[in-house]
Design an enzyme around this catalytic site. Structure first.
Site, PDB file in Angstrom:
ATOM      1  CB  SER A  55      -0.914   0.012   1.229  1.00  0.00           C
ATOM      2  OG  SER A  55      -1.739  -1.109   1.218  1.00  0.00           O
ATOM      3  CD  GLN A  59       5.550   4.075  -8.722  1.00  0.00           C
ATOM      4  OE1 GLN A  59       5.223   3.995  -9.894  1.00  0.00           O
ATOM      5  NE2 GLN A  59       6.793   3.914  -8.317  1.00  0.00           N
ATOM      6  CG  ASP A 219       3.194 -15.042   5.826  1.00  0.00           C
ATOM      7  OD1 ASP A 219       3.823 -15.862   5.134  1.00  0.00           O
ATOM      8  OD2 ASP A 219       3.741 -14.176   6.544  1.00  0.00           O
ATOM      9  NE  ARG A 288      -0.900  -2.475 -14.596  1.00  0.00           N
ATOM     10  CZ  ARG A 288      -1.019  -2.110 -13.343  1.00  0.00           C
ATOM     11  NH1 ARG A 288      -1.089  -3.023 -12.400  1.00  0.00           N
ATOM     12  NH2 ARG A 288      -1.059  -0.836 -13.024  1.00  0.00           N
TER      13      ARG A 288
END
Ligand SMILES: Cc1cc2nc3c(=O)[nH]c(=O)nc-3n(C[C@H](O)[C@H](O)[C@H](O)COP(=O)(O)OP(=O)(O)OC[C@H]3O[C@@H](n4cnc5c(N)ncnc54)[C@H](O)[C@@H]3O)c2cc1C
Length: 506
Positions: A55, A59, A219, A288
């Site tokens: 976080s 950008q 995790d 992307r």
């Protein structure tokens, strides 16, 4: 899968109690905590300081349909669906689009400062968006958001933030979450809660090179897998096309935001040829996955392991003003963006899959929610639209807070000391984490094939079989166990999807 073992009894651990425990101190964790009523006790636990989060690194900004540039919710909905390759959940995307602006305004109320002029938000443009709709704060939106939310949360009496504490596992009983097990300064402790929210972020560090912050390695997803919770789309990973290329062995790579291409930067191969024109009508601003694949294909055909980003038609002053962070980074690496081309290559960036949640952030385990990059709401489908990630975290974070508020006052607190631990922490994986991460880069890249994924599967299975028993509980070993179990789930999903697709084609 090996049977889970219970290495110790939580009865022998120091115990704490709270109403809601949140694992993770990124935008998802902090915003959800701030949206909960002030009479609910909240404990936020994070293994790294708040600045070490994805976080904080964000950008470009947060996507939201504003009234400018003839943008509409329908257009934003369509862009998200097209980018997601038709695999996004329409209900979740509708929620994302409809609740976007409300949550941006909420962020402002919490003290976040976005770039504005007399006509409202200054909006950036990014790949696969049909209009400019990225609300931003310079080129360090994440930092601005996190600084505001963190300091506000710190000042709230009902919120207790505890950094540098590693969460080993979620505690569950009869498919119901009862809290978490933590490692605090070398001691194992239990925190019991009415509700638990997993906000542990993505999986970037499963790869040798990534844009992600330290410690972001899946995790929370491993915890869910151990608790037999449901995950989804585990093989849907996003490689960002334009990450600063240097041949150092630094694991964390610096991102050159898509907003730079949004301001007109063009991509060239080593022969000085533009190549996106032949690939997609949106050229450099195609989705992307398309840009990353096109770059990889160029790199395979050339000697240099990178392509080049050109924004030299902007002058230095303007670049410093619009992209101070990116300009500064390039300058420190001997590149003046106003004069030189920036070497870039695709790197592991974002995780579209994760813990399966419904439209209120509920997981398959009772009293357990998940939000942010670790969760899979279904909004991103197979490929996330730029700047939809921070948005997903706030939209669904607020929904979780509302859902908890509606139910928490009815909970009769009778589960206090229930203590089933799922952790498989008594195994030591003999390979080090760099070796495992290297395998991911080698065998699970953009251009992976079934053969490559099967090679990876063999290596991971071997590492799992060679694991030795140990009685020592330490963060690094548990992280490796987590890495292996998340990678196994990624491989299974990838092979299942590829094989199903092949069968369907036949
Ligand atoms: C360089 C970069 C630029 C980006 N730019 C944008 C952008 O412009 N717009 C956009 O929408 N998205 C962007 N993204 C994506 C976006 O930043 C992330 O998806 C989002 O911030 C994730 O937020 P989160 O709260 O889910 O996780 P994070 O912010 O990554 O936080 C995860 C938290 O979980 C904690 N944690 C993890 N495991 C444990 C454990 N075992 N025990 C205790 N704590 C644990 C971590 O310490 C951390 O506090 C960018 C990502 C990167 C890396």
């Amino acid at each position: 899968m090996r049977e889970y073992i219970i290495p110790f009894d939580t009865n022998n651990t120091p115990k704490e109690y709270t109403d809601v425990v949140i694992v993770g101190c990124g935008i998802a964790g902090l915003y959800t905590a701030l949206m909960l009523p002030s009479d609910i006790d909240v404990t936020i636990v994070a293994k790294e300081p708040y600045k070490e989060t994805n976080s904080y690194l964000a950008q470009g900004g947060i996507a939201a349909p504003c009234d400018k540039f003839n943008d509409t919710k329908e257009m934003f909905f369509n862009d998200t669906m097209v980018c997601g390759r038709g695999e996004s959940d329409t209900e979740a995307v509708n929620i994302l689009v409809n609740e976007a602006m409300d949550n941006i305004i909420q962020l402002e109320k919490l003290g976040v400062k976005f770039d504005k002029d007399d006509n409202g938000f200054l909006l950036g443009k990014e790949g696969a968006h049909s209009v400019s709709r990225i609300v931003r704060s310079g080129d360090s939106t994440g930092k601005s958001v996190m600084e505001a939310l963190y300091h506000l949360a710190k000042s709230r009496e009902n919120i207790n933030i505890r950094e540098n504490i590693f969460v080993i596992d979620i505690l569950t009983y009869a498919n119901k979450s009862t809290g978490i097990l933590i490692l605090d300064d070398g001691r194992v402790k239990s925190i019991f809660s009415k509700y638990t929210i997993i906000n542990t972020g993505g999986i970037g560090n499963l790869f040798e090179q990534t844009t992600n912050a330290k410690g972001i390695n899946g995790d929370g997803i491993a915890m869910i897998l151990r608790a037999n919770g449901i995950v989804r789309n585990m093989s849907y990973l996003q490689f960002h096309p334009t990450v600063f290329y240097n041949n150092s062995s630094l694991k964390q790579s610096f991102l050159i935001s898509e907003a730079v291409r949004g301001e007109g930067a063009l991509l060239y191969n080593e022969r000085g040829e533009r190549f996106m024109e032949k690939v997609h009508p949106m050229k450099e601003l195609a989705p992307r996955d398309i840009v990353s694949l096109a770059i990889m294909q160029q790199i395979k055909k050339q000697i240099t392991p990178c392509v080049y980003l050109d924004i030299t038609h902007w002058n230095e002053e303007a670049l410093k003003l619009r992209f101070p962070t990116i300009f500064g980074f390039c300058q420190r690496n001997n590149i003046n963006m106003a004069e030189n081309l920036v070497p870039v290559a695709p790197r592991m960036h974002y995780f579209m899959g994760g813990i399966k949640v419904d439209i209120n952030g509920k997981t398959s385990i009772k009293n357990l929610y998940a939000c942010g990059e670790c969760s899979c709401t279904g909004v991103h489908g197979k490929n996330r639209l730029a700047s939809n990630s921070l948005l997903e975290a706030i939209v669904f974070g607020r929904r979780i807070a509302r859902n908890i508020k509606e139910n928490i006052y009815d909970i009769i607190d009778n589960d206090k000391d229930i203590r089933i631990v799922n952790v498989d922490s008594s195994y030591k994986i003999m390979e080090d984490e760099h070796t495992i991460a290297k395998w991911m880069g080698q065998y699970f890249g953009i251009d992976r094939t079934i053969a490559k994924v099967k090679q990876l599967e063999n290596k991971i299975n071997k590492a799992y079989c060679n694991a030795k028993k140990t009685n020592i509980i330490c963060r690094e070993e548990i992280e490796k166990v987590n890495m292996i179990s998340v990678i196994k789930a990624i491989i299974n999903d990838d092979l299942n999807k590829k094989i199903t697709k092949k069968t369907n084609l036949n």
